[in-house]
Write an enzyme that holds these catalytic residues in place. Structure first.
Site, PDB file in Angstrom:
ATOM      1  N   LYS A 136       0.850  -1.197   0.000  1.00 44.73           N
ATOM      2  CA  LYS A 136       0.000   0.000   0.000  1.00 44.73           C
ATOM      3  C   LYS A 136       0.881   1.240   0.000  1.00 44.73           C
ATOM      4  CE  LYS A 136      -3.237   2.628   2.951  1.00 44.73           C
ATOM      5  NZ  LYS A 136      -4.125   2.605   4.129  1.00 44.73           N
ATOM      6  N   LYS A 158     -10.163  12.872   7.971  1.00 43.96           N
ATOM      7  CA  LYS A 158      -9.701  12.483   9.300  1.00 43.96           C
ATOM      8  C   LYS A 158      -9.650  13.711  10.204  1.00 43.96           C
ATOM      9  CE  LYS A 158      -6.474   8.755   8.015  1.00 43.96           C
ATOM     10  NZ  LYS A 158      -7.155   7.651   8.708  1.00 43.96           N
ATOM     11  N   ASP A 195       1.673   6.269   5.429  1.00 42.25           N
ATOM     12  CA  ASP A 195       0.694   5.349   4.860  1.00 42.25           C
ATOM     13  C   ASP A 195       1.188   4.680   3.567  1.00 42.25           C
ATOM     14  OD1 ASP A 195      -1.723   4.154   5.438  1.00 42.25           O
ATOM     15  OD2 ASP A 195      -2.928   5.588   4.290  1.00 42.25           O
ATOM     16  N   ASP A 223     -12.097   7.155   3.573  1.00 42.73           N
ATOM     17  CA  ASP A 223     -10.910   6.922   4.398  1.00 42.73           C
ATOM     18  C   ASP A 223     -10.518   5.437   4.419  1.00 42.73           C
ATOM     19  OD1 ASP A 223      -8.769   7.579   5.977  1.00 42.73           O
ATOM     20  OD2 ASP A 223      -9.940   7.789   7.839  1.00 42.73           O
ATOM     21  N   GLU A 253      -9.422   3.776   2.070  1.00 41.02           N
ATOM     22  CA  GLU A 253      -8.889   3.853   0.704  1.00 41.02           C
ATOM     23  C   GLU A 253      -7.841   2.793   0.409  1.00 41.02           C
ATOM     24  OE1 GLU A 253      -7.616   5.440   3.187  1.00 41.02           O
ATOM     25  OE2 GLU A 253      -5.485   5.015   2.859  1.00 41.02           O
ATOM     26  N   ARG A 264      -7.680  -0.378   1.017  1.00 44.68           N
ATOM     27  CA  ARG A 264      -8.219  -1.623   0.461  1.00 44.68           C
ATOM     28  C   ARG A 264      -8.617  -1.446  -1.007  1.00 44.68           C
ATOM     29  NH1 ARG A 264     -12.705  -1.798   5.107  1.00 44.68           N
ATOM     30  NH2 ARG A 264     -10.898  -0.882   6.177  1.00 44.68           N
TER      31      ARG A 264
END
Ligand code: BES
Ligand code: MN
Ligand code: ZN
Length: 506
Positions: A268, A280, A291, A350, A352, A354
């Site tokens: 990811k 968020k 992330d 949020d 996102e 996946r």
């Protein structure tokens, strides 16, 4: 600022098995264990002890040293050694046989952290076996890290410039080479995670991947936003469409002439996760530059795999986008089509990770892998379940999941098995599409995310999913060989899995 984000000056290393007392270094690192009646010198410390007159253990006892794990004591040598300083690091209770590798890695890492700013340091920790030698070298190199890109006033001490290892083990050279490959990988992940998200847009991460891959002699292919739209990668396009910085999908391939198996690694790569329109809270965004830690781990593992050359084919995918709110952002209730045709109702922008991972998982199955491993900072629920130091692994077979926990253990990373309860699937039923990206269910968010990903993996392909949300970033104090900020987690586990697959252990 360049478009790529690697700026490391790597530590130079050398092997010098004897006469540590005459080495021209700023400090010598030795180990001490905790005995029933005080500190006991660890193997490797003999020569230093002799040079200091033979009473080192007693001196350490006198200054209150215990030998507890990662305890640091500094002793001036007053000219008895070429080095002006002996740094003594605790190793805890002496083992019956060999030292536990993680104990050695952490001690060596803590010692090098304590010596930041020195030019040249010698490490004389226990390293009689090849495993001990690798652990000492790896721990030292992992601990010898600082991210200085944005420091302008010299207030942070740089890492040690040169580390001289004694490592008496017979396979010391190979152990040092492997340690350097692994540490180089971990440092790369840390650098990428620590980079400010303004300096690591999706195209920068993709450009870095191209540079790293090409330098390592790997085949690299980058799909830009037009190619992603054209190719039908609706997840990556949907997540990236709210950002001024368009998304990318990177494919990196390592081939070995005598490989019989193929491993697919999928990471990811959200360069910043604001949450999108499902914004968020601002404090939750503070660490969201991390992330992309999964994609960075995959890239770094590819680099180390190229260096170590295990007999397996490995293909790595980096699913890269920036998740931002804007007039072009995807909306809660938008429906997108994942690569391969499955439709997803995006109820929460949020969730996102996946979405981008679904595209990459489906694409990766086209390489007909024998094993697929994905790595993602996927859910806050991972941190609720396991905290900041233990990653979670889920999978569609017991062997895939166990293969990961076992490989992680040998690589020195903590990964704990978690289930994918099939009954959670119905919580992702969508009113309009094949599946929704979030459930109405309050609990088990990490497992729900895993169940979502499972939807995109053919049942006959062995697959495991590692959620590294907590462990990818250390917001607390440094410990052992782990600094504050990006930790570099998962890269070592992925390399170990490739090696295991090469030797048919999984
Ligand atoms: N990137 C986050 C997960 C995360 C949280 C990583 C904290 C590291 C630290 C992910 O994209 C996310 O936002 N997940 C949501 C999912 C939810 C909307 C179902 C979460 O966990 O809150
Ligand atoms: Mn998110
Ligand atoms: Zn995210």
């Amino acid at each position: 600022m360049g478009r790529t984000s690697i700026e490391r000056v790597s530590t130079s290393t050398s092997l010098h098995p004897d006469s540590v007392s005459t080495l021209d270094v700023n400090a010598v690192v030795i180990g001490v264990t905790s005995g029933p009646s005080g500190p006991v010198l660890a193997p490797g410390a003999e020569e230093v002890d002799r040079a200091l007159g033979g009473g080192l253990a007693a001196s350490l006892g006198a200054i209150g040293a215990t030998g507890d794990a990662e305890e640091i004591n500094r002793l001036p040598t007053s000219g008895a050694l070429s080095a002006p300083l002996v740094l003594v690091v605790g190793l805890g209770k002496a083992p019956k046989g060999d030292f536990d590798p993680e104990t050695l890695r952490r001690a060596a890492g803590a010692a090098l952290r304590a010596l930041a700013g020195r030019d040249r340091v010698a490490v004389a920790l226990p390293a009689r076996t090849d495993a001990e030698a690798e652990a000492v070298a790896l721990g030292a190199l992992l601990g010898n890290y600082a991210y200085l890109r944005y420091r302008t006033n010299g207030s942070r001490r740089p890492p040690v410039g040169e580390v001289v290892f004694t490592l008496p083990a017979p396979g010391a050279e190979a152990a040092l080479r492997r340690a350097e490959a692994l540490a180089g990988a971990v440092h790369l992940v840390r650098d990428l995670v620590n980079a400010a998200p303004c300096d690591l847009h999706p195209e920068d991460l993709a450009a870095t991947a191209e540079e790293v891959g090409r330098t390592a002699g790997l085949e690299v292919e980058v799909l830009d936003e037009a190619a992603l739209v054209e190719g039908g990668y609706g997840g990556i396009v949907g997540v990236g469409q709210g950002s001024a910085n368009p998304p990318r999908l990177v494919r990196i391939a390592y081939r070995h002439p005598s490989a019989t198996k193929t491993l697919a690694l999928i990471g990811k790569g959200i360069t910043f996760d604001s949450g999108g329109l499902s914004l968020k809270p601002s404090t939750s965004m503070e660490t969201m530059k991390s992330d992309m830690g999964g994609a960075a781990a995959v890239l770094a593992a590819m680099q180390a795999i190229a260096a170590l050359a295990p007999a397996v084919n490995v293909v790595g995918y980096l699913a890269i986008a920036e998740n931002m709110p804007s007039g072009t952002a995807q909306r809660p209730s938008d429906v997108l089509t994942i690569y391969g045709g499955t439709t997803v109702e995006v109820l929460n922008t949020d969730a996102e990770g996946r979405l981008v991972m679904a595209d990459a998982l489906v694409r990766a199955t086209e390489d007909e892998p024998d094993l697929m491993i994905d790595v993602a900072t996927l859910t806050g629920a991972q941190m609720v379940a396991l905290g900041n130091r233990v990653s979670a692994v889920m999978g569609n077979t017991d062997d895939a999941r166990t293969g990961v926990t076992d490989a992680a253990g040998r690589a020195g990373e903590s990964v704990w098995p978690m289930p994918l309860p099939p009954e959670l699937r119905k919580s992702l039923d969508s009113t309009v599409a094949d599946i929704a990206n979030v459930s109405g269910e309050r609990w088990g968010g990490m497992l729900v995310a895993g169940i979502f990903l499972k939807e995109f993996v053919p049942a006959d392909v062995a697959w495991a999913h590692i959620d590294i949300a907590g462990p990818s970033f250390n917001s607390g104090e440094p410990y052992g060989y782990t600094p504050k900020g990006g930790t570099g987690v998962a890269a070592r586990t992925l390399v170990q899995i490739a090696e295991d697959l090469a030797s048919a252990a999984i």
